[in-house]
Design an enzyme around this catalytic site. Structure first.
Site, mmCIF file in Angstrom:
data_model
loop_
_atom_site.group_PDB
_atom_site.id
_atom_site.type_symbol
_atom_site.label_atom_id
_atom_site.label_comp_id
_atom_site.label_asym_id
_atom_site.label_seq_id
_atom_site.Cartn_x
_atom_site.Cartn_y
_atom_site.Cartn_z
ATOM 1 N N ASP A 187 0.961 -1.303 -0.016
ATOM 2 C CA ASP A 187 -0.019 -0.150 0.020
ATOM 3 C C ASP A 187 0.956 1.340 0.074
ATOM 4 O O ASP A 187 2.071 0.862 0.381
ATOM 5 C CB ASP A 187 -0.956 0.031 1.266
ATOM 6 N N ASP A 227 -1.585 -0.863 6.272
ATOM 7 C CA ASP A 227 -1.763 -0.173 7.670
ATOM 8 C C ASP A 227 -2.455 -1.020 8.668
ATOM 9 O O ASP A 227 -2.487 -0.738 9.643
ATOM 10 C CB ASP A 227 -2.248 0.990 7.364
ATOM 11 N N ASP A 275 -6.708 -1.602 4.897
ATOM 12 C CA ASP A 275 -6.405 -2.934 4.121
ATOM 13 C C ASP A 275 -6.714 -4.296 4.728
ATOM 14 O O ASP A 275 -6.023 -5.409 4.401
ATOM 15 C CB ASP A 275 -5.181 -2.875 3.889
#
Length: 632
Positions: A332, A525, A529
């Site tokens: 991410d 995180d 996610d």
């Protein structure tokens, strides 16, 4: 369970172990004295034989009990069974001294192994020495120590210098510097002031602070971490499961081989039956799989302990094993590769609209949002806002916000939002997150917001590539911003404008395309996610100090924001797997050699026990190397 109960149970267990060890040493000493006495004094044969049998029962009584108990439970083929067959067989062929000495050496070896394992486990436990002993609450003007499990949410606790923060909460009074190294593996102190969040498990190095408790003991960060580490051994790696299955098959096979060795050669050769029976008994002693059964789980346990020391919590050896063979790491962007600290970089107002008017409209529209982008806009505006100016707010998923306010209808969001409301706008080609703003269905400008890379991101991506691992970035940001970040950090592939469902789809595709013997790792995180973290072979949550969602969703939790810890975790896992394989190869290799020597009559039972104990101790000591972690 309360802290005191746990401590009491641990104390009782420790005392029980010490008493058992003491009794074992007593048995070894008494049996050894009788054994030596039969050599020194010339006793009548019958008395000598009786004393030797007594010495054998003293030395090996508990081994016989365990073997019988396991047979009753249906667990026939274990090391206790092998030792009993071998030594009782030696007694039957009048090899009393050999039977006793083998049992004494075996018991001594077991003692040394148990001590080594206990010391290893103690070393690992000390790495996570974060359990608070007490909490200070005020009663009648005096501070009273109570168990953290007795404190309720909303109560005020006091933490003095040198004490551990026992429970999570908000600082209501005072300032302090916290040592978070036990949780994060980093020595950088964390400053606390009023209204800051205090995380349990950290140590207060200076200043007296008062904390309003927000989570009870069972929900606290320190409790969750301790539970995670303590139960990591329940999720076994394929290698561990293989060793367990191997031992169940291996032991019956060696018993059968020993029977064949005792019976067949005397029938086809002119050699004595007693010679081959002795060799068969030696064969049984050598074949004990102690080294594998002890060292392999201990190796994984030590690897998990070493990772914990570095601030990397691994939920089980299966994840440690998967982490050791990554084919691709998907990241991410925001909060993972970047700091997640957004700042307004540019304000592009439309004709006849001032920058302050544009910023005010955007800040009012984002009033109720806690998103980092919204926070950066409100910080840039810098003035107090009243919720009275807002009548109604509607969030449009994946697009932005529509707000009915006292200054008119405000739209704040991306290009999709402008198109959805048929608003004519000026597209921006600047790098960053672009927020478009409209007022009363008229476009009034755009705000450019940028995030900055973490200081160790570039170097970590470079080192990951050096290990032959591919990298992918998945982000909800626009293509231009994603392109700029991907180019700056030299990531292999990147995908932009992704909603959470799109990220799931991308990771599904990556998993389908991967080598079945390799792993796909996703790093995020841990909150936004969660679906992707649970889907990947290994889900890693970044910067999860105090985050319940991260600890729950991910397989591996990195307690601070260091991207480089991903690399540390990979190297720890690869080192652990290498050590485990070394132990397997070493143990099986030495066993094979000594089994051949025993079959050929070139190894006595005494030598067999020395070999078995020596191999097990060397394997245990080798496993402990997994505890040593190099600081990055």
């Amino acid at each position: 369970m309360c802290n005191h109960c746990e401590e009491h149970e641990e104390h009782e267990e420790h005392e029980h172990i010490e008493q058992g060890e003491s009794r074992l040493i007593q048995r070894i000493v008494i049996a050894s004295i009788i054994f030596i006495a039969t050599y020194i004094f010339h006793l009548p044969t019958a008395l000598n034989s009786t004393l030797l049998v007594v010495a054998y029962l003293i030395a090996g009584g508990n081994v016989i009990n365990r073997a019988v108990g396991n047979i009753i439970k249906g667990k026939i083929f274990d090391e206790n069974f092998l030792m009993c067959i071998a030594t009782i067989g030696a007694l039957l062929i009048k090899e009393y001294h050999e039977a006793i000495m083998v049992m004494i050496l075996y018991q001594l070896g077991e003692y040394l192994q148990d001590r080594a394992v206990e010391k290893s486990k103690k070393s690992i436990s000390e790495l996570m020495d974060i359990r608070p002993d007490y909490a200070n609450i005020e009663k009648d003007g005096q501070l009273v120590k109570v168990s953290p499990s007795e404190v309720k949410t909303g109560e005020i606790i006091t933490v003095r210098p040198g004490e551990k923060v026992p429970l999570d909460g908000i600082v209501t009074e005072g300032t302090a510097t916290l040592d978070t190294s036990a949780l994060t593996g980093e020595s950088v102190p964390r400053q606390l002031k009023i209204n800051d969040t205090a995380v349990s498990g950290c140590i207060n190095t200076n200043g007296v602070i008062k904390i309003k408790v927000t989570k009870e003991w069972e929900n606290s960060t320190v409790f969750q971490i301790l539970e995670l580490v303590e139960h990591a051994s329940s999720k076994k790696a394929k290698t561990e499961n293989f060793i367990t299955r191997f031992a169940k098959i291996y032991t019956p096979l060696v018993v059968l081989a020993a029977v064949i060795l005792a019976i067949v050669p005397p029938l086809v050769t002119d050699t004595s039956f007693s010679i081959w029976l002795n060799r068969a008994l030696t064969f049984l002693v050598i074949s004990c799989p102690c080294a594998l059964v002890i060292s392999v789980p201990l190796g994984f346990f030590a690897g998990i302990g070493g990772a914990s020391k570095a601030g990397i919590l691994i939920k089980g050896s299966c994840y440690l094993e998967a982490l050791s063979k990554p084919e691709l790491i998907a990241f991410d962007k925001t909060g993972t590769l970047t700091k997640g600290c957004f700042e307004v970089q540019a304000i592009n107002s439309a004709e006849n609209i001032s920058q302050s008017e544009l910023l005010e409209a955007a800040a009012i529209g984002e009033y109720y949002s806690n998103h980092p982008i919204a926070t950066s806009i409100k910080n840039a505006y810098g003035k107090e806002l009243s919720k009275d100016v807002i009548q109604n707010v509607k969030e449009i998923a994946g697009c932005g916000i529509e707000a009915e306010t006292s200054i008119g209808k405000i739209l704040v969001g991306n290009q999709k939002l402008m198109k959805q409301y048929n608003i004519s706008y000026t597209p921006s080609d600047e790098t960053g997150t672009i927020v478009y703003v409209a007022k009363n269905n008229q476009y009034i400008g755009s705000i450019i917001i940028n995030d900055t890379l973490k200081p160790d991101t570039k170097e970590t991506i470079r080192e990951i590539h050096n290990l032959g691992i591919s990298t992918v970035m998945l982000t909800g940001d626009n293509t231009r911003t994603a392109d700029a970040v991907a180019k700056e950090i030299n990531i292999d592939k990147h995908f932009a404008n992704l909603l959470p469902a799109d990220k799931v789809e991308k990771v599904e595709t990556l998993i389908k395309e991967k080598n079945p013997n390799k792993s796909i790792i996703f790093v995020g995180d841990g909150i936004n996610d969660a679906p992707v973290l649970t889907m990947a072979d290994v889900g890693i949550a970044m910067g999860a100090l105090g985050s319940d969602a991260a600890i729950e969703a991910a397989d591996i939790v990195i307690m601070d924001d260091s991207v480089s810890k991903i690399l540390t975790g990979i190297k720890i896992s690869q080192k652990t797997i290498r050590i485990v394989k070394e132990n397997i190869i070493f143990a099986l290799g030495i066993k094979a050699l000594f089994l051949i020597l025993g079959t050929l009559g070139m190894m006595t039972m005494w030598g067999a026990v020395f070999a078995d104990v020596g191999v097990a101790l060397i394997a245990v000591l080798n496993s402990m190397r997994a505890l040593a972690v190099k600081k990055r």
